[in-house]
Structures are given as structure tokens and as C-alpha cells.
Design a protein around this motif. Structure first.
Motif, PDB file in Angstrom:
ATOM      1  N   VAL A 211       0.857  -1.232   0.179  1.00 13.94           N
ATOM      2  CA  VAL A 211       0.164   0.146  -0.081  1.00 13.94           C
ATOM      3  C   VAL A 211       0.972   1.083   0.077  1.00 13.94           C
ATOM      4  N   ALA A 212       2.048   1.051   0.667  1.00  9.94           N
ATOM      5  CA  ALA A 212       2.678   2.378   0.959  1.00  9.94           C
ATOM      6  C   ALA A 212       3.848   2.764  -0.498  1.00  9.94           C
ATOM      7  N   SER A 213       3.685   1.555  -1.437  1.00 15.10           N
ATOM      8  CA  SER A 213       4.423   1.957  -2.690  1.00 15.10           C
ATOM      9  C   SER A 213       3.863   2.793  -3.617  1.00 15.10           C
ATOM     10  N   PRO A 214       4.874   3.505  -4.715  1.00 18.93           N
ATOM     11  CA  PRO A 214       4.405   4.236  -5.450  1.00 18.93           C
ATOM     12  C   PRO A 214       3.418   3.484  -6.509  1.00 18.93           C
ATOM     13  N   ARG A 215       3.718   2.348  -6.902  1.00 20.20           N
ATOM     14  CA  ARG A 215       2.747   1.631  -7.828  1.00 20.20           C
ATOM     15  C   ARG A 215       1.453   1.492  -7.295  1.00 20.20           C
ATOM     16  N   PHE A 216       1.403   1.425  -6.005  1.00 18.53           N
ATOM     17  CA  PHE A 216      -0.135   1.174  -5.425  1.00 18.53           C
ATOM     18  C   PHE A 216      -0.792   2.674  -5.745  1.00 18.53           C
ATOM     19  N   TRP A 217      -0.033   3.776  -5.573  1.00 15.14           N
ATOM     20  CA  TRP A 217      -0.945   4.872  -5.678  1.00 15.14           C
ATOM     21  C   TRP A 217      -0.977   5.279  -7.112  1.00 15.14           C
ATOM     22  N   ARG A 218      -0.341   4.708  -8.185  1.00 18.08           N
ATOM     23  CA  ARG A 218      -0.503   4.621  -9.713  1.00 18.08           C
ATOM     24  C   ARG A 218      -1.833   4.016  -9.946  1.00 18.08           C
ATOM     25  N   PHE A 219      -1.989   2.720  -9.503  1.00 21.84           N
ATOM     26  CA  PHE A 219      -3.350   2.168  -9.670  1.00 21.84           C
ATOM     27  C   PHE A 219      -4.481   2.552  -9.122  1.00 21.84           C
ATOM     28  N   VAL A 220      -4.343   3.237  -7.941  1.00 24.08           N
ATOM     29  CA  VAL A 220      -5.311   4.041  -7.391  1.00 24.08           C
ATOM     30  C   VAL A 220      -5.809   5.274  -8.381  1.00 24.08           C
ATOM     31  N   ALA A 221      -4.876   6.087  -8.891  1.00 23.70           N
ATOM     32  CA  ALA A 221      -5.000   7.147  -9.954  1.00 23.70           C
ATOM     33  C   ALA A 221      -5.907   6.786 -11.049  1.00 23.70           C
ATOM     34  N   LEU A 222      -5.251   5.362 -11.525  1.00 23.54           N
ATOM     35  CA  LEU A 222      -5.793   4.936 -12.896  1.00 23.54           C
ATOM     36  C   LEU A 222      -7.348   4.555 -12.763  1.00 23.54           C
ATOM     37  N   GLU A 223      -7.677   3.700 -11.617  1.00 21.75           N
ATOM     38  CA  GLU A 223      -8.949   3.551 -11.355  1.00 21.75           C
ATOM     39  C   GLU A 223      -9.881   4.664 -10.893  1.00 21.75           C
ATOM     40  N   ALA A 224      -9.277   5.475 -10.098  1.00 21.53           N
ATOM     41  CA  ALA A 224     -10.350   6.739  -9.988  1.00 21.53           C
ATOM     42  C   ALA A 224     -10.474   7.583 -11.242  1.00 21.53           C
ATOM     43  N   LEU A 225      -9.602   7.667 -12.006  1.00 24.78           N
ATOM     44  CA  LEU A 225      -9.709   8.642 -13.056  1.00 24.78           C
ATOM     45  C   LEU A 225     -11.103   8.572 -14.038  1.00 24.78           C
ATOM     46  N   PRO A 226     -11.451   7.518 -14.329  1.00 24.03           N
ATOM     47  CA  PRO A 226     -12.852   7.485 -15.121  1.00 24.03           C
ATOM     48  C   PRO A 226     -14.190   7.753 -14.182  1.00 24.03           C
ATOM     49  N   ILE A 227     -13.963   7.326 -12.919  1.00 25.91           N
ATOM     50  CA  ILE A 227     -15.051   7.612 -11.956  1.00 25.91           C
ATOM     51  C   ILE A 227     -15.134   9.216 -11.614  1.00 25.91           C
ATOM     52  N   ALA A 228     -13.900   9.726 -11.452  1.00 27.72           N
ATOM     53  CA  ALA A 228     -13.859  10.959 -11.129  1.00 27.72           C
ATOM     54  C   ALA A 228     -14.208  11.970 -12.191  1.00 27.72           C
ATOM     55  N   LEU A 229     -14.032  11.702 -13.334  1.00 28.81           N
ATOM     56  CA  LEU A 229     -14.326  12.397 -14.618  1.00 28.81           C
ATOM     57  C   LEU A 229     -15.901  12.364 -14.775  1.00 28.81           C
TER      58      LEU A 229
ATOM     59  N   TRP B 160      -0.398  11.481 -16.186  1.00 31.67           N
ATOM     60  CA  TRP B 160      -0.577  12.567 -16.611  1.00 31.67           C
ATOM     61  C   TRP B 160      -1.992  12.999 -16.664  1.00 31.67           C
ATOM     62  N   MET B 161      -2.785  12.051 -16.784  1.00 28.16           N
ATOM     63  CA  MET B 161      -4.373  12.300 -17.095  1.00 28.16           C
ATOM     64  C   MET B 161      -4.970  12.807 -15.700  1.00 28.16           C
ATOM     65  N   ILE B 162      -3.988  12.764 -14.729  1.00 31.74           N
ATOM     66  CA  ILE B 162      -4.593  13.248 -13.579  1.00 31.74           C
ATOM     67  C   ILE B 162      -4.484  14.934 -13.555  1.00 31.74           C
ATOM     68  N   LEU B 163      -3.637  15.494 -14.598  1.00 30.59           N
ATOM     69  CA  LEU B 163      -3.523  16.903 -14.743  1.00 30.59           C
ATOM     70  C   LEU B 163      -4.983  17.474 -15.341  1.00 30.59           C
ATOM     71  N   VAL B 164      -5.343  16.667 -16.435  1.00 32.65           N
ATOM     72  CA  VAL B 164      -6.485  16.769 -17.091  1.00 32.65           C
ATOM     73  C   VAL B 164      -7.868  16.770 -16.172  1.00 32.65           C
ATOM     74  N   LEU B 165      -7.829  15.966 -15.270  1.00 31.21           N
ATOM     75  CA  LEU B 165      -8.896  15.768 -14.402  1.00 31.21           C
ATOM     76  C   LEU B 165      -8.606  16.948 -13.284  1.00 31.21           C
ATOM     77  N   ALA B 166      -7.667  17.376 -12.940  1.00 30.65           N
ATOM     78  CA  ALA B 166      -7.575  18.545 -12.035  1.00 30.65           C
ATOM     79  C   ALA B 166      -8.053  19.799 -12.754  1.00 30.65           C
ATOM     80  N   ALA B 167      -7.599  19.917 -14.049  1.00 30.56           N
ATOM     81  CA  ALA B 167      -7.998  21.175 -14.726  1.00 30.56           C
ATOM     82  C   ALA B 167      -9.615  21.288 -15.084  1.00 30.56           C
ATOM     83  N   LEU B 168     -10.093  20.083 -15.324  1.00 31.09           N
ATOM     84  CA  LEU B 168     -11.582  19.977 -15.195  1.00 31.09           C
ATOM     85  C   LEU B 168     -12.190  20.243 -13.895  1.00 31.09           C
TER      86      LEU B 168
END
Length: 337
Positions: A37-55, A170-178
Motif C-alpha cells: 500500500v505504501a508503494s508508488p505503484r499502488f498509488w498509480r493504480f489508485v489514480a488509474l482506477e479513480a480517473l474515469p469515476i472522477a471524470l 498525466w491524465m490526473i492533470l486533465v482531471l485537475a483542470a476539469l
């Protein structure tokens, strides 16, 4: 001293902050109890999974604040995936053109929902349950049980490429802008004030000069467009266009919106809480997956959080109202001479 502490209590007691603290708590506990859970890879997967839901949750927040709902979003995502795949197979090889056509499709599908809700006065719950099935059925008409997976590698790799020096896509930046755009519209413009007014009392908002029908129509268009954008990302992330892409995703979107403090009855909510709830669901699901929790149990947990998201803010509001009444009725001490 009490007057200085009161604003701090109000901030810490707000639902948005409670959800943010829950994200921190879950991440902290997970980091100490679950390997990875503390690894950078975990947070990458969290971001990828959360992106479509957040959009999708961005426009859904505005829709629910007005007292409506759109349950067809996952089916719009799935239909977008299949149309993108079919266009690619048919010879449309320009990625910008594919994205533009998919966004146009999403806007049209959202407009159909908006037309039925605002033009014919039908309840959005019934309309979008119907289009949920209709759009998913059309997705199977377009591709059937086939999958399109021969996209150029540069397309699929660029969609999930990390920000240089990090593992965060990098799509997190698109989400942040939106998110900034939607937050400004909701919290800093007359349009946002009109949305809250519509959710509290649509008739009163209409008498105040708000074009309720047109505003709601464009909100459904926005929801369809953002769902299509999520569909494009989904297709490129998994390098596969299938008719069942995103099945059940509407549950996660609605859970995030309601868990984020948006009232299902309209008129109350903020984007900060919704984005925090998206993060909470992403961290929780991915952490439990690392702990080898079965998928069925994850679905039960999501459903339980959905119920809690409806009950929690109302209970918190009742408790705050009771405390306010007690303070207002408490006898004040009279100075002695």
C-alpha cells in the motif's frame, strides 16, 4: 477563546473534511497492515482506477445538486468504447478525430436523456434506467461479443504515461483542470447558485428567473460528454473496446457523489467532498484487493458505503441542529454585583 475555536470546529466537523480525514486514515492503516500500500505503484493504480469515476462524478455532482440523477453513465461509457473500436476498424486512424467523434456521441446521448427529462417532464431516475439498458444494448449491437484491441502502442502507452519523475499518470492533470472548471462554475458563479436553488425549490428558482429546463438539459449533455471522455480513457488504458466495458461503474460514481456529501434530494454538496470520496473508494478497494478480499465482498462494501453516504450526512446534520438548539436555549449566566 470559544469564539476563536468555533470556526475551527465548523471546518473539522464539515463532511468534506471528514471524508478527507477518512482517506488519510485508510491510507495510513493500509500502509502499516497491508504489504504494497505504501508503494508508488499502488498509488498509480489508485489514480488509474479513480480517473474515469472522477471524470463522470464531476458533472454528476451538478446533476444531483439540482435534484436529478443520471444512471446511464456507465452505458454511455461502454457505447463510446464500442463506437471508438468500430471507427478504428473502419479506417478512422486519427486519434484527435476519434476523440472528437466520441465526445460528440456522448453529448448526443446526454442530450437524449436531457430531452426526455426536461422536454417531456419525465423523472430522470426512470429515464436513465431506461437508457442504461438501451445504450448498453446498442453497444452489443455495434460490436457484439467481439473486442477491438489492435490500437497503436503509442496511443495506449501515452494514455497511462506518468508525469515525468513520478508514477502518477498525466491524465490526473486533465482531471485537475476539469475539476477547477467545474468547481468555479458551481461555487463561484451565478450558474452554481442557480443549481443549488433548483435543488432546493425548482419552482421558486423558476420564478426567480432561472431557466430550469434548459439548465438541466445542458447538465445531462455535460454528463454524457464526460462519460464519453471516460470511455476514451478506458479504451486506451485497457487497449480493448468491448460492449461490457464499465459495467456497474454507475454504482461507484453515485456512491462517490453521495459519500462526498451531496444530498440525494438536491440543494446541498460540494466538489471537494466528492473528489475526496472518489479517492477514498479507490484507496479502499485497491488496499482490500492487495489483502486478497474477494470481489463480491468489495461490491458489498461499496453498497454499504452507498447506504452510509445517504444516512451519514443526514445524521450529522440532525446532530448539529440539536447542538445548535441546545446552545440557543441554554440559560446564560448573569453577572453578580
Amino acid at each position: 477563546m470559544a469564539e476563536r475555536i468555533a470556526p475551527v470546529r465548523r471546518v473539522l466537523g464539515s463532511w468534506d473534511v471528514i471524508v478527507l480525514l477518512a482517506v488519510v486514515a485508510v491510507a495510513t492503516v493500509g500502509a502499516f497492515t497491508i504489504e504494497g500500500v505504501a508503494s508508488p505503484r499502488f498509488w498509480r493504480f489508485v489514480a488509474l482506477e479513480a480517473l474515469p469515476i472522477a471524470l463522470i462524478a464531476l458533472p454528476m455532482t451538478l446533476v444531483v445538486i439540482t435534484g436529478e440523477i443520471d444512471l446511464s453513465v456507465a452505458s454511455v461509457l461502454g457505447l463510446t468504447c464500442t463506437v471508438m473500436g468500430q471507427l478504428w476498424v473502419s479506417g478512422v486512424t486519427s486519434l484527435p478525430l476519434l476523440i472528437a467523434l466520441c465526445l460528440l456521441l456522448g453529448a448526443v446521448l446526454g442530450a437524449v436523456n436531457g430531452l426526455f427529462v426536461t422536454g417531456f417532464g419525465l423523472p430522470s431516475l426512470a429515464v436513465t434506467i431506461g437508457t442504461l439498458a438501451l445504450y448498453r444494448g446498442l453497444a452489443y449491437v455495434v460490436l457484439g461479443d467481439r473486442a477491438v484491441a489492435n490500437y497503436p502502442r503509442e496511443w495506449t502507452s501515452s494514455a497511462i504515461a506518468p508525469i515525468p519523475g513520478t508514477t502518477i499518470p498525466w491524465m490526473i492533470l486533465v482531471l485537475a483542470a476539469l475539476a477547477v472548471v467545474f468547481a468555479v462554475v458551481l461555487h463561484a458563479t451565478p450558474v452554481g447558485r442557480a443549481l443549488y436553488a433548483m435543488g432546493n425549490n425548482a419552482e421558486a428558482a423558476r420564478f426567480a428567473g432561472v431557466n430550469v429546463r434548459l439548465t438541466k438539459f445542458w447538465l445531462f449533455v455535460a454528463t454524457g460528454t464526460m462519460s464519453a471522455l471516460a470511455g476514451v480513457f478506458w479504451t486506451l488504458r485497457f487497449a480493448s473496446a468491448r460492449a461490457d466495458n464499465g459495467s456497474g461503474l454507475e454504482l461507484a460514481v453515485v456512491a462517490a457523489v453521495l459519500l462526498g456529501g451531496v444530498s440525494i434530494f438536491g440543494g446541498r454538496g460540494a466538489l471537494l467532498g466528492v473528489l475526496a470520496a472518489v479517492a477514498l473508494l479507490g484507496v479502499l478497494r485497491n488496499a482490500l484487493q492487495l489483502a486478497y478480499v474477494p470481489a463480491n465482498t468489495l461490491t458489498v462494501i461499496t453498497g454499504a458505503l452507498l447506504i452510509a453516504s445517504v444516512v451519514g450526512p443526514n445524521v450529522a446534520g440532525m446532530l448539529r441542529e440539536r447542538l445548535r438548539r441546545r446552545r440557543s436555549t441554554a440559560p446564560t449566566a448573569t453577572p453578580t454585583t
